[in-house]
Design an enzyme around this catalytic site. Structure first.
Site, PDB file in Angstrom:
ATOM      1  N   LYS A 276      69.173  38.612  88.035  1.00  0.00           N
ATOM      2  CA  LYS A 276      69.907  39.832  88.378  1.00  0.00           C
ATOM      3  C   LYS A 276      71.216  39.486  89.104  1.00  0.00           C
ATOM      4  O   LYS A 276      72.058  38.851  88.530  1.00  0.00           O
ATOM      5  CB  LYS A 276      68.991  40.752  89.183  1.00  0.00           C
ATOM      6  CG  LYS A 276      67.556  40.865  88.605  1.00  0.00           C
ATOM      7  CD  LYS A 276      67.499  41.573  87.273  1.00  0.00           C
ATOM      8  CE  LYS A 276      66.154  41.471  86.564  1.00  0.00           C
ATOM      9  NZ  LYS A 276      64.979  41.889  87.322  1.00  0.00           N
TER      10      LYS A 276
ATOM     11  N   ARG B  89      60.024  17.388  85.362  1.00  0.00           N
ATOM     12  CA  ARG B  89      59.326  18.575  85.870  1.00  0.00           C
ATOM     13  C   ARG B  89      59.221  18.562  87.395  1.00  0.00           C
ATOM     14  O   ARG B  89      58.968  19.581  88.016  1.00  0.00           O
ATOM     15  CB  ARG B  89      57.923  18.688  85.222  1.00  0.00           C
ATOM     16  CG  ARG B  89      57.158  19.927  85.619  1.00  0.00           C
ATOM     17  CD  ARG B  89      56.033  20.304  84.649  1.00  0.00           C
ATOM     18  NE  ARG B  89      55.387  19.176  84.010  1.00  0.00           N
ATOM     19  CZ  ARG B  89      54.544  18.337  84.605  1.00  0.00           C
ATOM     20  NH1 ARG B  89      54.218  18.500  85.878  1.00  0.00           N
ATOM     21  NH2 ARG B  89      54.020  17.313  83.938  1.00  0.00           N
TER      22      ARG B  89
ATOM     23  N   TYR C 119      58.089  45.974  91.519  1.00  0.00           N
ATOM     24  CA  TYR C 119      58.500  45.636  90.163  1.00  0.00           C
ATOM     25  C   TYR C 119      57.251  45.602  89.272  1.00  0.00           C
ATOM     26  O   TYR C 119      56.229  45.011  89.646  1.00  0.00           O
ATOM     27  CB  TYR C 119      59.203  44.280  90.168  1.00  0.00           C
ATOM     28  CG  TYR C 119      59.583  43.826  88.793  1.00  0.00           C
ATOM     29  CD1 TYR C 119      60.629  44.432  88.118  1.00  0.00           C
ATOM     30  CD2 TYR C 119      58.876  42.811  88.164  1.00  0.00           C
ATOM     31  CE1 TYR C 119      60.966  44.038  86.834  1.00  0.00           C
ATOM     32  CE2 TYR C 119      59.214  42.411  86.882  1.00  0.00           C
ATOM     33  CZ  TYR C 119      60.254  43.030  86.227  1.00  0.00           C
ATOM     34  OH  TYR C 119      60.586  42.644  84.972  1.00  0.00           O
TER      35      TYR C 119
ATOM     36  N   ASP D 255      60.376  40.530  98.122  1.00  0.00           N
ATOM     37  CA  ASP D 255      61.215  40.468  96.916  1.00  0.00           C
ATOM     38  C   ASP D 255      62.575  41.073  97.279  1.00  0.00           C
ATOM     39  O   ASP D 255      62.697  42.276  97.477  1.00  0.00           O
ATOM     40  CB  ASP D 255      60.540  41.259  95.788  1.00  0.00           C
ATOM     41  CG  ASP D 255      61.278  41.128  94.456  1.00  0.00           C
ATOM     42  OD1 ASP D 255      62.500  40.892  94.473  1.00  0.00           O
ATOM     43  OD2 ASP D 255      60.632  41.295  93.399  1.00  0.00           O
TER      44      ASP D 255
HETATM   45  C1  LIG Z   1      63.552  41.638  87.238  1.00  0.00           C
HETATM   46  C2  LIG Z   1      62.759  41.617  88.483  1.00  0.00           C
HETATM   47  C3  LIG Z   1      61.703  40.727  88.661  1.00  0.00           C
HETATM   48  C4  LIG Z   1      61.253  39.755  87.571  1.00  0.00           C
HETATM   49  O1  LIG Z   1      62.230  38.793  87.320  1.00  0.00           O
HETATM   50  P1  LIG Z   1      62.432  38.092  85.868  1.00  0.00           P
HETATM   51  O2  LIG Z   1      63.596  37.201  86.134  1.00  0.00           O
HETATM   52  O3  LIG Z   1      62.679  39.180  84.889  1.00  0.00           O
HETATM   53  O4  LIG Z   1      61.181  37.349  85.569  1.00  0.00           O
HETATM   54  C5  LIG Z   1      61.036  40.731  89.874  1.00  0.00           C
HETATM   55  N1  LIG Z   1      61.380  41.591  90.861  1.00  0.00           N
HETATM   56  C6  LIG Z   1      62.380  42.483  90.715  1.00  0.00           C
HETATM   57  C7  LIG Z   1      62.708  43.415  91.821  1.00  0.00           C
HETATM   58  C8  LIG Z   1      63.111  42.526  89.528  1.00  0.00           C
HETATM   59  O5  LIG Z   1      64.092  43.419  89.385  1.00  0.00           O
END
Ligand SMILES: *Cc1c(COP(=O)(O)O)cnc(C)c1O
Length: 396
Positions: A212, A56, A109, A187
């Site tokens: 993504k 971990r 998000y 983000d």
């Molecule tokens: C999908 C997404 C998240 C969350 O990510 P996960 O991998 O689904 O936990 C956060 N910010 C944005 C802009 C996203 O598209």
């Protein structure tokens, strides 16, 4: 690291995604890093800095990806990989002190918003949401408000926002946040470090849903944080160890494999998104479109100033047709497609489409008839032909 630090720093991002994080250039070394499956590491006596210790705390499979992403975002420090984008959000929000003020885009998000709202509800922090494209409004939220003399502890940025594609003036807002004494988290999921580098624009921390574009094949759920500040990185690493949102070795390995083609994928999907946005904006079935690459888009000039491209997410609002309101027409459109995949998520090689308000957590300010398109790497004329037949069929 297999390349000397000086040489690596001279390379362009398109090369870094391919060359970073390789094993040493020695005879019979593998050219790809192995997957290490071990929950613990050989050793006795007190743990020193850099000891792996336990599964971990660290895993060698994370290292190449963390090195590569840190370098891509322009940090001198490796990134931190997490079990998901939201595990990274959770770690980043832990930097808000108890009772601190968090300023967040009203179109962040949805998961990030829900997490922040729940923390606020429990009294752990105060949440102020704001239209992030409205620079003056954001500055007001960073400052004390009436009897409340607190300034913000953290400014959360997302640009472009999900799914409204609002563009924040990142440089201006990070300056204002720092003057208020707030840390800035950006983000950067929608842009990837190839299109936008928030650390260079003044942000203290960069967040990715690695799920993504970075991994890029819709087969992995992971997240990451990047910072150039050693104290902040140490705090985040401590949070990751104690809260346990760590990446599985298989997923980390797949993310690095996906990263190798990031530059090609981003180049193709951005070019196709620009073509599709142009064609969609001229179709009578569309009553509104957001894509920062369109000259008439309200975020166009700002995007040009802080991004090297415009991303590959396009959002359209579907016009009502005889017998169907906009939301029903949007649902029918999504059902009529043969190539586009109706599914949530974005940033994969395959083109995905979704009416966002099908999620109950989506903010009510997102229009019911808004459809988000994540443009993949298929042939652009095939993608258009499918969209066009589905749009044309709405009237029949
Ligand atoms: C999908 C997404 C998240 C969350 O990510 P996960 O991998 O689904 O936990 C956060 N910010 C944005 C802009 C996203 O598209």
């Amino acid at each position: 690291m297999s390349l000397s630090e000086r040489y690596a720093a001279s390379l362009s991002a398109e090369t870094v995604v391919v060359a970073a994080g390789r094993p040493p250039r020695k005879r019979d070394e593998p050219v790809n890093p192995p997957i290490v499956l071990s929950s613990t590491y050989f050793g006795s006596g007190p743990l020193a800095d850099g000891d792996r210790g336990y599964g971990r705390y660290s895993n060698p499979t994370w290292d190449p990806f963390e090195e590569a992403l840190g370098q891509l975002e322009g940090s001198t420090l490796p990134a931190l990989l997490y079990a998901s984008g939201l595990a990274a959000v959770s770690s980043a929000l832990s930097l808000v002190p108890a009772g601190g003020v968090l300023v967040m885009p009203s179109h962040s998000y949805s998961g990030s918003l829900v997490m922040a709202a729940e923390l606020a509800q429990k009294g752990f922090l105060e949440l102020r949401t704001v239209d992030i494209a409205d620079t003056d409004a954001v500055k007001e939220q960073l400052a004390p408000r009436g009897a409340d003399t607190r300034t913000a502890s953290m400014l959360w940025l997302e640009s472009p926002t999900n799914p409204m594609l609002g563009i924040a003036d990142i440089r201006e807002l990070t300056g204002a946040a720092h003057r208020a004494g707030a840390i800035v988290v950006t983000d950067n999921t929608f842009s990837t470090p190839l299109v936008q580098q928030p650390l260079g624009l003044g942000s203290g921390v960069v967040l990715h849903s690695v799920t993504k574009y970075l991994s890029g094949h819709s087969d992995v759920v992971l997240g990451a944080l990047v910072t150039s500040n050693p104290d902040i990185r140490a705090a985040l690493l401590h949070h990751r160890i104690i809260h346990g949102g760590i990446a599985g070795p298989f997923e980390a390995w797949l993310a690095l494999r996906g990263l190798r083609t990031l530059a090609l994928r981003v180049e193709r999907s951005q070019a196709s998104a620009a073509v599709l946005a142009e064609r969609l904006s001229a179709h009578p079935g569309i009553e509104g479109i957001r894509f920062p690459g369109l000259p008439q888009d309200p975020g166009h000039e700002r995007a040009k100033n802080q991004m090297t491209g415009f991303g590959s997410i396009v959002c359209v609002q579907i016009a009502p047709v005889a017998g169907l309101d906009g939301a029903d027409a949007a649902d029918k459109l999504v059902r009529s497609l043969e190539l586009w995949l109706p599914a949530t998520s974005l940033g994969g090689v395959e083109s995905l489409i979704e009416r966002r308000r099908r999620h109950s957590a989506e903010p009510l300010s997102v229009p019911e008839n808004l459809v988000r398109l994540s443009v993949g790497i298929e042939n652009v004329d095939d993608l258009w032909a499918d969209l066009k037949q589905a749009l044309d069929s709405l009237d029949g």
